[in-house]
Scaffold this motif. Structure first.
Motif, PDB file in Angstrom:
ATOM      1  N   ALA A 439       0.866  -1.136   0.004  1.00 13.74           N
ATOM      2  CA  ALA A 439       0.119  -0.183  -0.009  1.00 13.74           C
ATOM      3  C   ALA A 439       0.962   1.473   0.053  1.00 13.74           C
ATOM      4  O   ALA A 439       0.585   2.292  -0.661  1.00 13.74           O
ATOM      5  N   GLU A 440       1.769   1.112   0.738  1.00 12.70           N
ATOM      6  CA  GLU A 440       2.789   2.427   0.766  1.00 12.70           C
ATOM      7  C   GLU A 440       3.507   2.579  -0.517  1.00 12.70           C
ATOM      8  O   GLU A 440       3.560   3.728  -0.891  1.00 12.70           O
ATOM      9  N   ASN A 442       2.415   1.235  -3.454  1.00 11.22           N
ATOM     10  CA  ASN A 442       1.529   1.767  -4.399  1.00 11.22           C
ATOM     11  C   ASN A 442       1.295   3.397  -4.387  1.00 11.22           C
ATOM     12  O   ASN A 442       1.236   3.963  -5.574  1.00 11.22           O
ATOM     13  N   THR A 443       1.191   3.786  -3.284  1.00 11.90           N
ATOM     14  CA  THR A 443       1.142   5.284  -3.053  1.00 11.90           C
ATOM     15  C   THR A 443       2.367   6.239  -3.746  1.00 11.90           C
ATOM     16  O   THR A 443       2.412   6.961  -4.392  1.00 11.90           O
ATOM     17  N   SER A 444       3.434   5.796  -2.890  1.00 10.59           N
ATOM     18  CA  SER A 444       4.755   6.731  -3.123  1.00 10.59           C
ATOM     19  C   SER A 444       5.217   6.618  -4.506  1.00 10.59           C
ATOM     20  O   SER A 444       5.883   7.513  -5.081  1.00 10.59           O
ATOM     21  N   ALA A 447       1.387   5.872  -7.686  1.00 10.09           N
ATOM     22  CA  ALA A 447       0.259   6.796  -7.669  1.00 10.09           C
ATOM     23  C   ALA A 447      -1.004   6.173  -7.604  1.00 10.09           C
ATOM     24  O   ALA A 447      -2.089   6.481  -8.014  1.00 10.09           O
ATOM     25  N   ASN A 448      -1.056   5.014  -6.756  1.00 12.34           N
ATOM     26  CA  ASN A 448      -2.272   4.001  -6.560  1.00 12.34           C
ATOM     27  C   ASN A 448      -2.621   3.744  -7.984  1.00 12.34           C
ATOM     28  O   ASN A 448      -3.858   3.421  -7.957  1.00 12.34           O
ATOM     29  N   GLN A 449      -1.905   3.259  -8.745  1.00  7.41           N
ATOM     30  CA  GLN A 449      -2.190   2.726 -10.101  1.00  7.41           C
ATOM     31  C   GLN A 449      -1.947   1.167 -10.328  1.00  7.41           C
ATOM     32  O   GLN A 449      -2.506   0.588 -11.216  1.00  7.41           O
ATOM     33  N   SER A 451      -3.106  -2.227 -10.076  1.00 11.15           N
ATOM     34  CA  SER A 451      -4.502  -3.221  -9.977  1.00 11.15           C
ATOM     35  C   SER A 451      -4.508  -4.132  -8.721  1.00 11.15           C
ATOM     36  O   SER A 451      -3.750  -4.610  -8.307  1.00 11.15           O
ATOM     37  N   ILE A 455      -1.680  -6.508  -7.227  1.00  5.48           N
ATOM     38  CA  ILE A 455      -1.344  -6.253  -5.574  1.00  5.48           C
ATOM     39  C   ILE A 455      -1.276  -7.907  -5.264  1.00  5.48           C
ATOM     40  O   ILE A 455      -0.449  -8.196  -4.362  1.00  5.48           O
ATOM     41  N   GLU A 489       1.809  -1.051 -14.476  1.00  7.67           N
ATOM     42  CA  GLU A 489       1.227   0.074 -13.985  1.00  7.67           C
ATOM     43  C   GLU A 489       2.237   1.193 -13.554  1.00  7.67           C
ATOM     44  O   GLU A 489       1.962   2.270 -13.475  1.00  7.67           O
ATOM     45  N   TYR A 490       3.360   0.842 -12.988  1.00  7.88           N
ATOM     46  CA  TYR A 490       4.175   1.870 -12.454  1.00  7.88           C
ATOM     47  C   TYR A 490       5.104   2.276 -14.098  1.00  7.88           C
ATOM     48  O   TYR A 490       5.340   3.808 -13.801  1.00  7.88           O
TER      49      TYR A 490
END
Length: 494
Positions: A439-440, A442-444, A447-449, A451, A455, A489-490
């Motif tokens: 989760a960390e 994915n955000t940093s 950008a929460n992209q 799927s 994950i 996604e990144y």
């Protein structure tokens, strides 16, 4: 942050949330310019004659700037400009190349939020550009010898107006169903006469000092072509000085209708998306033509228009499969380094040349192999699901570079480079809980992209690494970062 910065730490995200998009941009543009790269090389003693024919310090200069500077928007824009008005560390025929390139990067930084006309003038007098495009020491016609045409061609083709006449939205104008070239060979030959008589300023210093390569070239009147010059519908009268001829030539290029859409589209590509809509290009080009105060070429206004446009900021674009861009390898590496506090206490930044696609990034700042950049703005991957859409970064994306990038990042994430390592202290408390760790990241990073499927797959992989020891926790952190930074996604910036 993905479009305008070089990283996305919690503190940086909070700053954007606090200031708002426009407020953050304004704040970044107000940041003072840091120590010039030339001055830093001087302080490090690199002006010694032993470095006269080497590149010592050149790569370190770039990595220090991209990883360690606080003015992230300026650095991001300077990097974008370096891929439009291209000069490379591969230049030959000039001493103290590290100083010549430091001066060039200083020029890009100083003009990142200035006027494109000023940038054109300064790069046209830059020793690095003069050497790279072979007009340093260019002389008027004599006998069978004619002026070098290299810079005259490229300043039109690549730095200002492009090959074909354009509409304001960047689409090609058609005349009787066919595109019309913006310039002819005669225009090139005539413009080349403007770029005669320019050479290094050797008024102070010696051949064993770098003085002449970090200041503007000067005009040597006896070598300048003083005859009439006619190009792009403009005539420079006979006996006009070299300096005045240059000013007229640059004014002519800046007044051309192509320059706004040609440069605006590339800036959108470098910062936001590979395939901007024609309306997006038209809106930004309109700001290039007039910043609202009657000023043409105001890069601060243009950059703001690029980043604040509805297509850049609309959340609807996150699900649009034709929107976004492939992150450049250099930007991926810098993102990791900045996000995880990658520092060099000795201030050496010995990361080196990362151009090798098999073992490193397949790209290294200021190391394009040609004036055409690492990739062409109009590149369309052949036989691809992308179809007939431009995707510039895919020109350096191959089976070799994909594997090379992952192998390189796997090593640096866990081991750093030389004595330089990242700081993962923030992630250590999360290592035993793969959900929180992902989760960390994915955000940093993403950008929460990421799927839900991605994950889930990553969690399965991470849970296979026992996190009951310090070594196990570290290995889980290393694996998590690598997995995120290797997934589509990144790699796809939305």
């Amino acid at each position: 942050m993905a479009q305008a910065s070089l990283s996305s730490t919690d503190l940086e995200i909070a700053r954007v949330q606090s200031l708002g998009y426009e407020g953050w941009i304004d704040d970044e543009m107000k940041k003072p310019f840091g120590s010039k790269n030339v001055a830093i090389l001087m302080q490090k003693g690199l002006a010694d004659v032993a470095n006269k024919n080497s590149l010592t310090g050149a790569d370190s200069m770039m990595w220090r700037r991209l990883i360690n500077s606080s003015d992230v928007l300026r650095q991001r824009v300077a990097l974008a400009l370096s891929e439009i008005v291209v000069v490379s560390l591969g230049i030959e025929g000039i001493r103290f190349r590290q100083f010549a390139m430091a001066y060039y990067w200083d020029t890009l930084e100083l003009n990142a939020f200035g006027n494109y006309r000023d940038l054109l003038e300064q790069i046209s007098k830059s020793p690095a550009m003069g050497t790279w495009l072979t007009f340093k020491g260019n002389r008027k016609a004599s006998g069978n010898s004619l002026p070098d045409e290299n810079y005259a061609r490229e300043i039109m083709q690549l730095f200002t107006i492009g090959v074909y006449e354009l509409n304001i939205d960047g689409t090609v104008k058609l005349f009787n169903g066919k595109p019309k070239e913006t310039y002819t060979q005669d225009d090139v030959s005539q413009l080349a006469r403007v770029f005669t008589g320019w050479d290094l300023d050797t008024s102070t210093g010696t051949n064993d000092t770098p003085d002449a390569v970090y200041r503007p070239m000067v005009q040597i009147a006896k070598y300048h072509e003083t005859g009439t010059k006619t190009f792009l519908g403009t005539t420079i009268p006979a006996n006009t000085s070299g300096e005045a001829s240059l000013q007229t030539a640059l004014n002519t290029l800046m007044a051309h209708s192509n320059i706004a859409p040609f440069i605006s589209r590339q800036l959108i590509q470098r910062l936001v998306t590979s395939n901007p809509s024609i309306s997006y290009v038209a809106r930004v080009a309109g700001i290039f033509n007039d910043n609202g105060k009657g000023v043409r070429g105001d890069l601060a206004a243009v950059i703001k228009a690029v980043l604040l446009d509805t297509e850049a900021r609309s959340a609807s674009r996150l699900s649009n499969v034709t929107f976004g861009k492939l992150r450049e390898p250099v930007l991926r590496f810098v993102h990791w380094a900045r996000n995880f506090g990658y520092t060099d206490p000795a201030d050496n930044w010995n990361i080196g040349d990362t151009s090798d696609p098999a073992s490193r990034l397949g790209q290294s700042p200021l190391r394009s192999s040609s004036v055409f950049n690492f990739f062409r703005p109009g590149y369309i991957p052949p036989s691809s699901f992308i179809g007939q859409r431009t995707a510039p970064e895919f020109q350096i994306t191959t089976e070799t570079s994909v594997a090379g990038y992952i192998n390189f990042m796997q090593n640096v994430i866990s081991n750093g480079i030389a004595s330089i390592k990242a700081d993962y202290s923030k992630l250590v408390p999360l290592a035993t809980d793969s959900n929180k760790l992902l989760a960390e990241l994915n955000t940093s990073l993403a950008a929460n992209q990421l799927s839900a499927t991605t994950i889930t797959n990553f969690k399965t992989a991470l849970d296979s690494i026992a996190a009951t020891t310090t070594t196990g926790q570290n290995n889980r952190i290393y694996a998590a970062i690598l997995l995120v930074m290797s997934c589509p996604e990144y790699l796809t910036q939305k």
